[in-house]
Design a protein around this motif. Sequence first.
Motif, PDB file in Angstrom:
ATOM      1  N   GLU A   9       0.757  -1.187   0.089  1.00  0.00           N
ATOM      2  CA  GLU A   9       0.131   0.041   0.101  1.00  0.00           C
ATOM      3  C   GLU A   9       0.922   1.235  -0.024  1.00  0.00           C
ATOM      4  O   GLU A   9       0.414   2.370  -0.141  1.00  0.00           O
ATOM      5  N   GLY A  10       2.009   1.050   0.144  1.00  0.00           N
ATOM      6  CA  GLY A  10       3.304   2.237  -0.075  1.00  0.00           C
ATOM      7  C   GLY A  10       2.957   3.146   0.919  1.00  0.00           C
ATOM      8  O   GLY A  10       3.403   4.469   0.983  1.00  0.00           O
ATOM      9  N   ASP A  11       2.566   2.697   2.272  1.00  0.00           N
ATOM     10  CA  ASP A  11       2.498   3.667   3.607  1.00  0.00           C
ATOM     11  C   ASP A  11       3.798   3.940   4.057  1.00  0.00           C
ATOM     12  O   ASP A  11       4.421   3.011   4.873  1.00  0.00           O
ATOM     13  N   VAL A  15       7.650   2.618   7.404  1.00  0.00           N
ATOM     14  CA  VAL A  15       8.926   2.630   7.311  1.00  0.00           C
ATOM     15  C   VAL A  15       9.938   3.844   7.735  1.00  0.00           C
ATOM     16  O   VAL A  15      10.959   3.520   7.980  1.00  0.00           O
ATOM     17  N   ARG A  16       9.294   5.008   7.845  1.00  0.00           N
ATOM     18  CA  ARG A  16       9.901   6.132   8.134  1.00  0.00           C
ATOM     19  C   ARG A  16      10.622   5.935   9.473  1.00  0.00           C
ATOM     20  O   ARG A  16      11.913   6.392   9.477  1.00  0.00           O
ATOM     21  N   PRO A  17      10.129   5.700  10.553  1.00  0.00           N
ATOM     22  CA  PRO A  17      11.062   5.532  11.787  1.00  0.00           C
ATOM     23  C   PRO A  17      12.393   4.800  11.511  1.00  0.00           C
ATOM     24  O   PRO A  17      13.340   5.350  12.032  1.00  0.00           O
ATOM     25  N   ALA A  18      12.341   3.484  10.858  1.00  0.00           N
ATOM     26  CA  ALA A  18      13.640   2.955  10.805  1.00  0.00           C
ATOM     27  C   ALA A  18      14.573   3.526   9.976  1.00  0.00           C
ATOM     28  O   ALA A  18      15.694   3.803  10.607  1.00  0.00           O
ATOM     29  N   VAL A  19      14.025   4.155   9.016  1.00  0.00           N
ATOM     30  CA  VAL A  19      15.043   4.928   8.103  1.00  0.00           C
ATOM     31  C   VAL A  19      15.634   5.927   8.788  1.00  0.00           C
ATOM     32  O   VAL A  19      16.892   6.270   8.753  1.00  0.00           O
ATOM     33  N   CYS A  40      13.312  -5.859  -3.254  1.00  0.00           N
ATOM     34  CA  CYS A  40      12.497  -4.739  -3.187  1.00  0.00           C
ATOM     35  C   CYS A  40      11.160  -4.975  -3.896  1.00  0.00           C
ATOM     36  O   CYS A  40      10.054  -4.469  -3.412  1.00  0.00           O
ATOM     37  N   ASP A  41      11.069  -5.858  -4.782  1.00  0.00           N
ATOM     38  CA  ASP A  41       9.930  -6.234  -5.586  1.00  0.00           C
ATOM     39  C   ASP A  41       9.088  -6.957  -4.703  1.00  0.00           C
ATOM     40  O   ASP A  41       7.802  -7.111  -5.292  1.00  0.00           O
ATOM     41  N   LEU A  42       9.319  -7.489  -3.686  1.00  0.00           N
ATOM     42  CA  LEU A  42       8.436  -8.256  -2.610  1.00  0.00           C
ATOM     43  C   LEU A  42       7.269  -7.149  -2.120  1.00  0.00           C
ATOM     44  O   LEU A  42       6.089  -7.487  -1.611  1.00  0.00           O
ATOM     45  N   GLY A  43       7.652  -5.824  -2.091  1.00  0.00           N
ATOM     46  CA  GLY A  43       6.959  -4.936  -1.678  1.00  0.00           C
ATOM     47  C   GLY A  43       6.218  -4.215  -2.662  1.00  0.00           C
ATOM     48  O   GLY A  43       5.655  -4.707  -3.487  1.00  0.00           O
ATOM     49  N   THR A  44       6.735  -2.841  -3.030  1.00  0.00           N
ATOM     50  CA  THR A  44       6.201  -2.357  -3.999  1.00  0.00           C
ATOM     51  C   THR A  44       7.185  -1.805  -5.101  1.00  0.00           C
ATOM     52  O   THR A  44       6.687  -1.497  -6.214  1.00  0.00           O
ATOM     53  N   GLY A  45       8.382  -2.261  -5.205  1.00  0.00           N
ATOM     54  CA  GLY A  45       9.323  -2.182  -6.085  1.00  0.00           C
ATOM     55  C   GLY A  45      10.334  -1.052  -5.979  1.00  0.00           C
ATOM     56  O   GLY A  45      10.256  -0.413  -5.016  1.00  0.00           O
ATOM     57  N   MET A  46      11.210  -0.886  -7.084  1.00  0.00           N
ATOM     58  CA  MET A  46      12.185  -0.102  -6.665  1.00  0.00           C
ATOM     59  C   MET A  46      11.909   1.470  -6.811  1.00  0.00           C
ATOM     60  O   MET A  46      12.365   2.224  -6.030  1.00  0.00           O
ATOM     61  N   PRO A  48       9.081   2.942  -6.087  1.00  0.00           N
ATOM     62  CA  PRO A  48       8.584   3.575  -4.862  1.00  0.00           C
ATOM     63  C   PRO A  48       9.491   3.560  -3.555  1.00  0.00           C
ATOM     64  O   PRO A  48       9.579   4.504  -2.773  1.00  0.00           O
ATOM     65  N   TRP A  49      10.660   2.662  -3.751  1.00  0.00           N
ATOM     66  CA  TRP A  49      11.719   2.769  -2.497  1.00  0.00           C
ATOM     67  C   TRP A  49      12.458   4.077  -2.889  1.00  0.00           C
ATOM     68  O   TRP A  49      12.938   4.740  -1.872  1.00  0.00           O
ATOM     69  N   ILE A  50      12.664   4.515  -4.034  1.00  0.00           N
ATOM     70  CA  ILE A  50      13.496   5.682  -4.185  1.00  0.00           C
ATOM     71  C   ILE A  50      12.818   6.885  -3.974  1.00  0.00           C
ATOM     72  O   ILE A  50      13.202   7.870  -3.190  1.00  0.00           O
ATOM     73  N   ASP A  51      11.415   6.828  -4.417  1.00  0.00           N
ATOM     74  CA  ASP A  51      10.511   7.867  -3.754  1.00  0.00           C
ATOM     75  C   ASP A  51      10.372   8.005  -2.392  1.00  0.00           C
ATOM     76  O   ASP A  51      10.575   9.135  -1.794  1.00  0.00           O
ATOM     77  N   VAL A  52      10.279   7.003  -1.804  1.00  0.00           N
ATOM     78  CA  VAL A  52      10.227   6.857  -0.213  1.00  0.00           C
ATOM     79  C   VAL A  52      11.518   7.569   0.353  1.00  0.00           C
ATOM     80  O   VAL A  52      11.293   8.345   1.277  1.00  0.00           O
TER      81      VAL A  52
END
Length: 80
Positions: A9-11, A15-19, A40-46, A48-52
Amino acid sequence: MSGVIIPSEGDIGLVRPAVEIVLKTFSRDKVIFASNFPVCDLGTGMVPWIDVMMDITRAFGHVYQTHLFSDNAVRLYRLS
């Protein structure tokens, strides 16, 4: 900085606290962005990870982002 799987769901609130703990613990010269591809493709993909990561690090400033996303890797891997 890798290994954080963004939920489908890309929330980023999940993940923000850990990062942020990692980013606040280590200086800007000691953290490197990593994609963790293909895991990373197990979640939303690369993308969205970069965007986050861009969103979370925006508050740290452009210089910090430049170190995280390029300068540290160039220095560590002696790419220049």
